[in-house]
Design a protein around this motif. Structure first.
Motif, PDB file in Angstrom:
ATOM      1  N   VAL A  28       0.973  -1.494  -0.091  1.00 42.52           N
ATOM      2  CA  VAL A  28      -0.126  -0.071  -0.166  1.00 42.52           C
ATOM      3  C   VAL A  28       0.661   1.331  -0.153  1.00 42.52           C
ATOM      4  O   VAL A  28       0.479   1.952  -0.494  1.00 42.52           O
ATOM      5  CB  VAL A  28      -0.812  -0.059   1.091  1.00 42.52           C
ATOM      6  CG1 VAL A  28      -1.947   1.807   1.035  1.00 42.52           C
ATOM      7  CG2 VAL A  28      -2.229  -1.290   1.519  1.00 42.52           C
ATOM      8  N   TRP A  29       2.127   1.288   0.922  1.00 42.89           N
ATOM      9  CA  TRP A  29       2.516   2.175   0.519  1.00 42.89           C
ATOM     10  C   TRP A  29       3.282   2.527  -0.372  1.00 42.89           C
ATOM     11  O   TRP A  29       4.057   3.123  -0.842  1.00 42.89           O
ATOM     12  CB  TRP A  29       4.055   2.447   1.817  1.00 42.89           C
ATOM     13  CG  TRP A  29       2.886   2.903   3.421  1.00 42.89           C
ATOM     14  CD1 TRP A  29       2.506   2.276   4.411  1.00 42.89           C
ATOM     15  CD2 TRP A  29       2.912   4.334   3.313  1.00 42.89           C
ATOM     16  NE1 TRP A  29       1.950   2.938   5.667  1.00 42.89           N
ATOM     17  CE2 TRP A  29       2.174   4.527   4.812  1.00 42.89           C
ATOM     18  CE3 TRP A  29       3.430   5.170   2.823  1.00 42.89           C
ATOM     19  CZ2 TRP A  29       1.736   5.568   5.167  1.00 42.89           C
ATOM     20  CZ3 TRP A  29       2.757   7.018   3.197  1.00 42.89           C
ATOM     21  CH2 TRP A  29       2.194   6.698   5.110  1.00 42.89           C
ATOM     22  N   GLY A  30       3.953   1.849  -1.251  1.00 46.95           N
ATOM     23  CA  GLY A  30       4.948   1.345  -2.568  1.00 46.95           C
ATOM     24  C   GLY A  30       3.791   2.359  -3.588  1.00 46.95           C
ATOM     25  O   GLY A  30       4.181   3.081  -4.474  1.00 46.95           O
ATOM     26  N   LEU A  31       2.820   1.411  -3.385  1.00 46.50           N
ATOM     27  CA  LEU A  31       1.553   2.539  -4.286  1.00 46.50           C
ATOM     28  C   LEU A  31       1.636   4.207  -4.256  1.00 46.50           C
ATOM     29  O   LEU A  31       1.991   4.666  -5.186  1.00 46.50           O
ATOM     30  CB  LEU A  31       0.436   1.860  -4.640  1.00 46.50           C
ATOM     31  CG  LEU A  31      -0.677   2.154  -4.790  1.00 46.50           C
ATOM     32  CD1 LEU A  31      -0.648   2.459  -6.798  1.00 46.50           C
ATOM     33  CD2 LEU A  31      -2.452   1.002  -4.451  1.00 46.50           C
ATOM     34  N   PHE A  32       1.647   4.394  -2.564  1.00 42.52           N
ATOM     35  CA  PHE A  32       1.343   5.527  -2.691  1.00 42.52           C
ATOM     36  C   PHE A  32       2.775   6.286  -2.978  1.00 42.52           C
ATOM     37  O   PHE A  32       2.673   7.730  -3.385  1.00 42.52           O
ATOM     38  CB  PHE A  32       1.470   5.548  -0.693  1.00 42.52           C
ATOM     39  CG  PHE A  32       1.467   7.102  -0.307  1.00 42.52           C
ATOM     40  CD1 PHE A  32       0.268   8.044  -0.667  1.00 42.52           C
ATOM     41  CD2 PHE A  32       2.301   7.713   0.127  1.00 42.52           C
ATOM     42  CE1 PHE A  32       0.034   9.380  -0.079  1.00 42.52           C
ATOM     43  CE2 PHE A  32       2.675   9.100   0.826  1.00 42.52           C
ATOM     44  CZ  PHE A  32       1.697  10.325   0.485  1.00 42.52           C
ATOM     45  N   ILE A  33       3.760   5.850  -2.542  1.00 40.75           N
ATOM     46  CA  ILE A  33       5.077   6.540  -3.084  1.00 40.75           C
ATOM     47  C   ILE A  33       5.239   6.707  -4.982  1.00 40.75           C
ATOM     48  O   ILE A  33       5.731   7.612  -5.380  1.00 40.75           O
ATOM     49  CB  ILE A  33       6.361   5.792  -2.719  1.00 40.75           C
ATOM     50  CG1 ILE A  33       6.086   5.536  -1.080  1.00 40.75           C
ATOM     51  CG2 ILE A  33       7.784   6.124  -3.228  1.00 40.75           C
ATOM     52  CD1 ILE A  33       7.456   4.265  -0.722  1.00 40.75           C
ATOM     53  N   PHE A  34       4.895   5.671  -5.195  1.00 38.85           N
ATOM     54  CA  PHE A  34       4.770   5.322  -7.135  1.00 38.85           C
ATOM     55  C   PHE A  34       4.172   6.725  -6.980  1.00 38.85           C
ATOM     56  O   PHE A  34       3.870   7.431  -7.922  1.00 38.85           O
ATOM     57  CB  PHE A  34       4.771   4.534  -7.314  1.00 38.85           C
ATOM     58  CG  PHE A  34       4.281   4.151  -8.668  1.00 38.85           C
ATOM     59  CD1 PHE A  34       5.287   4.908  -9.615  1.00 38.85           C
ATOM     60  CD2 PHE A  34       2.704   4.360  -9.712  1.00 38.85           C
ATOM     61  CE1 PHE A  34       4.833   4.465 -10.561  1.00 38.85           C
ATOM     62  CE2 PHE A  34       2.790   4.943 -11.043  1.00 38.85           C
ATOM     63  CZ  PHE A  34       3.556   4.523 -11.818  1.00 38.85           C
ATOM     64  N   VAL A  35       2.520   7.080  -6.329  1.00 37.94           N
ATOM     65  CA  VAL A  35       1.760   8.098  -6.879  1.00 37.94           C
ATOM     66  C   VAL A  35       2.247   9.459  -6.770  1.00 37.94           C
ATOM     67  O   VAL A  35       2.477  10.461  -7.483  1.00 37.94           O
ATOM     68  CB  VAL A  35       0.202   8.161  -6.050  1.00 37.94           C
ATOM     69  CG1 VAL A  35      -0.170   9.342  -6.000  1.00 37.94           C
ATOM     70  CG2 VAL A  35      -0.847   6.842  -6.933  1.00 37.94           C
ATOM     71  N   PRO A  80      12.682  14.492  -5.169  1.00 39.08           N
ATOM     72  CA  PRO A  80      11.657  14.679  -3.994  1.00 39.08           C
ATOM     73  C   PRO A  80      10.454  14.159  -3.745  1.00 39.08           C
ATOM     74  O   PRO A  80      10.196  14.175  -2.098  1.00 39.08           O
ATOM     75  CB  PRO A  80      11.700  16.507  -3.770  1.00 39.08           C
ATOM     76  CG  PRO A  80      12.405  17.068  -5.321  1.00 39.08           C
ATOM     77  CD  PRO A  80      12.902  15.709  -6.029  1.00 39.08           C
ATOM     78  N   ALA A  81      10.164  14.458  -4.884  1.00 34.73           N
ATOM     79  CA  ALA A  81       8.401  13.700  -3.979  1.00 34.73           C
ATOM     80  C   ALA A  81       7.863  12.287  -3.767  1.00 34.73           C
ATOM     81  O   ALA A  81       7.855  11.671  -2.431  1.00 34.73           O
ATOM     82  CB  ALA A  81       7.523  14.074  -5.260  1.00 34.73           C
ATOM     83  N   THR A  82       9.455  11.271  -4.145  1.00 36.04           N
ATOM     84  CA  THR A  82       9.272  10.240  -3.638  1.00 36.04           C
ATOM     85  C   THR A  82       9.779  10.088  -2.449  1.00 36.04           C
ATOM     86  O   THR A  82       9.817   9.565  -1.619  1.00 36.04           O
ATOM     87  CB  THR A  82      10.524   9.747  -4.908  1.00 36.04           C
ATOM     88  OG1 THR A  82      10.196   9.329  -5.818  1.00 36.04           O
ATOM     89  CG2 THR A  82      10.452   8.177  -4.351  1.00 36.04           C
ATOM     90  N   LEU A  83      10.980  10.762  -1.902  1.00 39.70           N
ATOM     91  CA  LEU A  83      12.056  10.727  -0.723  1.00 39.70           C
ATOM     92  C   LEU A  83      10.933  10.813   0.313  1.00 39.70           C
ATOM     93  O   LEU A  83      11.178  10.858   1.455  1.00 39.70           O
ATOM     94  CB  LEU A  83      13.332  12.033  -0.795  1.00 39.70           C
ATOM     95  CG  LEU A  83      14.503  10.911  -1.490  1.00 39.70           C
ATOM     96  CD1 LEU A  83      15.195  12.057  -1.643  1.00 39.70           C
ATOM     97  CD2 LEU A  83      14.933   9.474  -1.276  1.00 39.70           C
ATOM     98  N   ALA A  84      10.094  12.425   0.217  1.00 41.24           N
ATOM     99  CA  ALA A  84       8.908  12.623   1.083  1.00 41.24           C
ATOM    100  C   ALA A  84       8.149  11.742   1.152  1.00 41.24           C
ATOM    101  O   ALA A  84       8.094  11.195   2.390  1.00 41.24           O
ATOM    102  CB  ALA A  84       8.542  13.709   0.316  1.00 41.24           C
ATOM    103  N   ALA A  85       7.331  11.017   0.032  1.00 41.28           N
ATOM    104  CA  ALA A  85       6.034   9.985   0.345  1.00 41.28           C
ATOM    105  C   ALA A  85       7.424   8.649   1.415  1.00 41.28           C
ATOM    106  O   ALA A  85       7.041   7.913   2.287  1.00 41.28           O
ATOM    107  CB  ALA A  85       6.282   9.235  -0.571  1.00 41.28           C
ATOM    108  N   VAL A  86       8.400   8.450   0.979  1.00 43.68           N
ATOM    109  CA  VAL A  86       9.019   7.044   1.613  1.00 43.68           C
ATOM    110  C   VAL A  86       9.773   7.913   3.258  1.00 43.68           C
ATOM    111  O   VAL A  86       9.607   6.653   4.467  1.00 43.68           O
ATOM    112  CB  VAL A  86      10.485   6.501   0.811  1.00 43.68           C
ATOM    113  CG1 VAL A  86      11.432   5.984   2.071  1.00 43.68           C
ATOM    114  CG2 VAL A  86      10.223   6.079  -0.531  1.00 43.68           C
ATOM    115  N   TRP A  87       9.985   8.643   3.466  1.00 50.74           N
ATOM    116  CA  TRP A  87      10.744   9.336   4.916  1.00 50.74           C
ATOM    117  C   TRP A  87       9.319   8.972   5.632  1.00 50.74           C
ATOM    118  O   TRP A  87       9.167   8.478   6.865  1.00 50.74           O
ATOM    119  CB  TRP A  87      10.972  10.990   4.707  1.00 50.74           C
ATOM    120  CG  TRP A  87      11.122  11.173   5.719  1.00 50.74           C
ATOM    121  CD1 TRP A  87      12.084  10.697   6.661  1.00 50.74           C
ATOM    122  CD2 TRP A  87       9.962  12.034   6.843  1.00 50.74           C
ATOM    123  NE1 TRP A  87      11.752  11.872   7.787  1.00 50.74           N
ATOM    124  CE2 TRP A  87      10.688  12.055   7.985  1.00 50.74           C
ATOM    125  CE3 TRP A  87       9.421  12.284   6.180  1.00 50.74           C
ATOM    126  CZ2 TRP A  87      10.243  13.477   9.648  1.00 50.74           C
ATOM    127  CZ3 TRP A  87       8.544  12.978   7.470  1.00 50.74           C
ATOM    128  CH2 TRP A  87       9.013  14.103   8.528  1.00 50.74           C
TER     129      TRP A  87
END
Length: 254
Positions: A28-35, A80-87
């Motif tokens: 689920v979080w992986g999908l969120f990070i991709f989005v 930066p969007a990817t890093l923020a979501a992963v963080w």
């Protein structure tokens, strides 16, 4: 003293269970990070279209998005969007960002071993491409890179494809997804397979032949992530692979 009394053994500290998202949480979080990555990339296109005073319709966005400079900025803004979501995902687990993603520098032997394996895989696919009469690089990528070079966007494209893209994709695939799935019932082999599959899906702009090559390289990156315990290793290998492809296509016509 209680420590010497068999009826009162000394207390021992129980190691804390690592705070890791397991299979479904990681998915689920992986999908969120991709989005989040996609939103960051689209945001760059919207910003450039707005700066030019273009209407916010599909035709205008497609027109702007096809330009090499726009595509490069789009890839860069996805980082930066990817890093923020992963963080955010890791912060909720109250885990260490560095440890969760295995951001530890590998040994030179591991780096050399990973590079040699990558070269052999790329050479194998290059040989197969020549034998089948296929191009070694997708045609649309060749056109994009050469057009970008002629329009003075070479350095921007290098930054996008040799720095931003490897970091974004590795943080998602071999970083976040591998970490969570390897701690689930999938274990390391299943995590390598699943993260490679997701990474391949991210490249759906390619045809089936090139997708097979991406999947093969992804399996090697996953194995090196498992073997070395280092995400920096796969980031460097990914960057070297992309850098070589971009340079060869732009200036040597391969």
């Amino acid at each position: 003293m209680d420590s010497l009394n068999p009826d009162h053994p000394p207390l021992t500290a129980t190691p804390a269970t690592p705070r890791v998202w397991k299979f479904w949480g990681t998915a689920v979080w992986g999908l969120f990070i991709f989005v989040a990555m996609f939103v960051g990339q689209i945001g760059a296109v919207l910003l450039l279209a707005a700066q030019r005073g273009l209407p916010m319709d599909l035709a205008s966005l497609q027109l702007v998005g096809r330009e090499p400079q726009t595509l490069a900025l789009s890839v860069i803004m996805g980082l930066p969007a990817t890093l923020a979501a992963v963080w955010l995902a890791i912060r909720i687990k109250k885990a260490s960002f560095v440890d969760y993603l295995a951001l530890h520098w590998p040994s030179w032997k591991q780096l050399l071993f990973g590079a040699v394996g990558l070269i052999l895989i790329v050479l194998l696919w290059e040989t197969m491409s020549r034998a089948l009469g296929r191009e070694a690089t997708p045609g649309f990528m060749t056109d994009l890179l050469k057009t970008g070079r002629d329009k003075g966007a070479a350095l921007l494209l290098l930054a996008a494809f040799a720095v931003a893209a490897p970091m974004s994709e590795e943080v998602l695939a071999r970083g976040f997804l591998y970490r969570g799935w390897s701690a689930s019932f999938l274990r390391a082999p299943g995590a390598i397979l699943m993260s490679s599959l997701v990474w391949t899906i991210v490249h759906l702009q390619y045809d089936m032949y090139f997708l097979a090559e991406v999947f093969a390289i992804g399996l090697w990156f996953g194995y090196m992530r498992y073997r070395s315990g280092s995400l920096w290793l796969t980031i460097v290998l990914h960057a070297l692979n992309n850098l070589t492809a971009v340079v060869l296509t732009m200036w040597l016509g391969s």
